[in-house]
Motif scaffolding. Sequence first.
Motif, PDB file in Angstrom:
ATOM      1  N   ASN A  71       1.197  -1.169   0.032  1.00  0.00           N
ATOM      2  CA  ASN A  71       0.144   0.442   0.087  1.00  0.00           C
ATOM      3  C   ASN A  71       0.840   1.365  -0.415  1.00  0.00           C
ATOM      4  O   ASN A  71       2.037   1.278   0.442  1.00  0.00           O
ATOM      5  CB  ASN A  71      -1.198   0.134   1.301  1.00  0.00           C
ATOM      6  CG  ASN A  71      -2.422   0.921   1.284  1.00  0.00           C
ATOM      7  OD1 ASN A  71      -2.118   1.203  -0.371  1.00  0.00           O
ATOM      8  ND2 ASN A  71      -3.004   1.074   1.805  1.00  0.00           N
ATOM      9  N   SER A 113      -7.145  -4.541  -2.375  1.00  0.00           N
ATOM     10  CA  SER A 113      -7.401  -3.413  -2.528  1.00  0.00           C
ATOM     11  C   SER A 113      -7.484  -1.933  -1.521  1.00  0.00           C
ATOM     12  O   SER A 113      -7.500  -2.569  -0.582  1.00  0.00           O
ATOM     13  CB  SER A 113      -7.952  -3.443  -3.900  1.00  0.00           C
ATOM     14  OG  SER A 113      -8.206  -1.758  -4.935  1.00  0.00           O
ATOM     15  N   TYR A 141      -5.638   5.950  -2.981  1.00  0.00           N
ATOM     16  CA  TYR A 141      -6.700   5.032  -4.067  1.00  0.00           C
ATOM     17  C   TYR A 141      -6.594   5.575  -5.312  1.00  0.00           C
ATOM     18  O   TYR A 141      -7.182   4.456  -6.073  1.00  0.00           O
ATOM     19  CB  TYR A 141      -8.076   6.047  -3.528  1.00  0.00           C
ATOM     20  CG  TYR A 141      -8.715   5.295  -2.442  1.00  0.00           C
ATOM     21  CD1 TYR A 141      -9.299   4.562  -2.547  1.00  0.00           C
ATOM     22  CD2 TYR A 141      -8.619   4.921  -1.276  1.00  0.00           C
ATOM     23  CE1 TYR A 141     -10.636   3.892  -1.603  1.00  0.00           C
ATOM     24  CE2 TYR A 141      -9.169   4.643   0.345  1.00  0.00           C
ATOM     25  CZ  TYR A 141     -10.140   4.249  -0.679  1.00  0.00           C
ATOM     26  OH  TYR A 141     -11.022   3.316   0.622  1.00  0.00           O
ATOM     27  N   HIS A 144      -4.148   2.502  -6.341  1.00  0.00           N
ATOM     28  CA  HIS A 144      -5.290   0.758  -6.520  1.00  0.00           C
ATOM     29  C   HIS A 144      -5.943   1.123  -8.078  1.00  0.00           C
ATOM     30  O   HIS A 144      -5.829  -0.379  -8.272  1.00  0.00           O
ATOM     31  CB  HIS A 144      -6.045   1.434  -5.496  1.00  0.00           C
ATOM     32  CG  HIS A 144      -5.175   0.880  -3.719  1.00  0.00           C
ATOM     33  ND1 HIS A 144      -4.632  -0.465  -3.792  1.00  0.00           N
ATOM     34  CD2 HIS A 144      -5.473   1.171  -1.950  1.00  0.00           C
ATOM     35  CE1 HIS A 144      -5.110  -0.597  -2.663  1.00  0.00           C
ATOM     36  NE2 HIS A 144      -4.732   0.496  -1.662  1.00  0.00           N
ATOM     37  N   GLU A 148      -4.810  -2.424  -9.943  1.00  0.00           N
ATOM     38  CA  GLU A 148      -6.037  -3.259 -10.271  1.00  0.00           C
ATOM     39  C   GLU A 148      -6.232  -2.740 -12.198  1.00  0.00           C
ATOM     40  O   GLU A 148      -6.503  -3.924 -12.737  1.00  0.00           O
ATOM     41  CB  GLU A 148      -7.901  -2.263  -9.958  1.00  0.00           C
ATOM     42  CG  GLU A 148      -7.785  -3.015  -8.182  1.00  0.00           C
ATOM     43  CD  GLU A 148      -8.952  -2.559  -7.825  1.00  0.00           C
ATOM     44  OE1 GLU A 148      -9.961  -2.576  -9.207  1.00  0.00           O
ATOM     45  OE2 GLU A 148      -9.412  -2.282  -6.452  1.00  0.00           O
ATOM     46  N   ARG A 162     -11.193  -6.108  -1.677  1.00  0.00           N
ATOM     47  CA  ARG A 162     -11.549  -4.735  -1.569  1.00  0.00           C
ATOM     48  C   ARG A 162     -11.786  -5.021  -0.627  1.00  0.00           C
ATOM     49  O   ARG A 162     -12.862  -4.174  -0.396  1.00  0.00           O
ATOM     50  CB  ARG A 162     -12.736  -4.320  -2.701  1.00  0.00           C
ATOM     51  CG  ARG A 162     -11.637  -3.865  -3.900  1.00  0.00           C
ATOM     52  CD  ARG A 162     -12.744  -4.035  -4.602  1.00  0.00           C
ATOM     53  NE  ARG A 162     -12.516  -3.550  -6.637  1.00  0.00           N
ATOM     54  CZ  ARG A 162     -12.727  -2.845  -7.686  1.00  0.00           C
ATOM     55  NH1 ARG A 162     -14.351  -3.266  -7.243  1.00  0.00           N
ATOM     56  NH2 ARG A 162     -13.010  -2.471  -8.465  1.00  0.00           N
TER      57      ARG A 162
END
Length: 217
Positions: A71, A113, A141, A144, A148, A162
């Motif tokens: 992250n 995510s 975000y 992410h 993705e 998620r």
Amino acid sequence: MKILVLGGSGRTGQWVIQEALEAGFFVHALVRNQESLPAHDRLRILEGSCLKRKDLDKALTGTSAVVSTLNVSRKSDFTWSKLRSPEDLMSKTIESLIPLMYAHGISRLIAVSASGVGDSSGYLPGWFGWLIKNSNIRYAYADHERQEKLIRNSDLDWTVYRPVGLTNANKISKVKITGNDGPEPSLTISRRTLAHYIIESLENNLHFQESPIISTS
């Protein structure tokens, strides 16, 4: 099964490693500091950077699946805290990881995510949507979203989870999976519950080519 865990020194990654070892897995963990994880006879700790292809390549050797709990981290949990990691950490890692997985003949990838990314944005409370747009959470975000997209466009047997708000509760609870429609997710899930379900997913081949919201019942 032998897996590579990325982000293994983080709060969720440590639980993934623990749950994997308890399930009898062999684990490779690529971390910046070898001393960040306790030794175990089925854990190989490799010191390096997930942003360096040669380190990723070495860490992948001999594994059959990858779990990424990476992250974009901040210096504290305060939402306006400055970033500690690069704002594109996840997407840059995945960009290098996918071709390396092809080269090693590894097809299974599970990535963590966040609820609210992509087509799950409709499940976000309004106040949290505002927070994402106006605080430093927005960097995570945005990345992410990028990771993705890269994962979905690959030919891997991928799953993107998620999770809703992550807690540090030391308890494994029953999970609730929300796809493109109900059930409505709850607000939190413990990191340990998420990690336990990730290992269960590897053992039982769950949620291929899916990116569900995961919360607790």
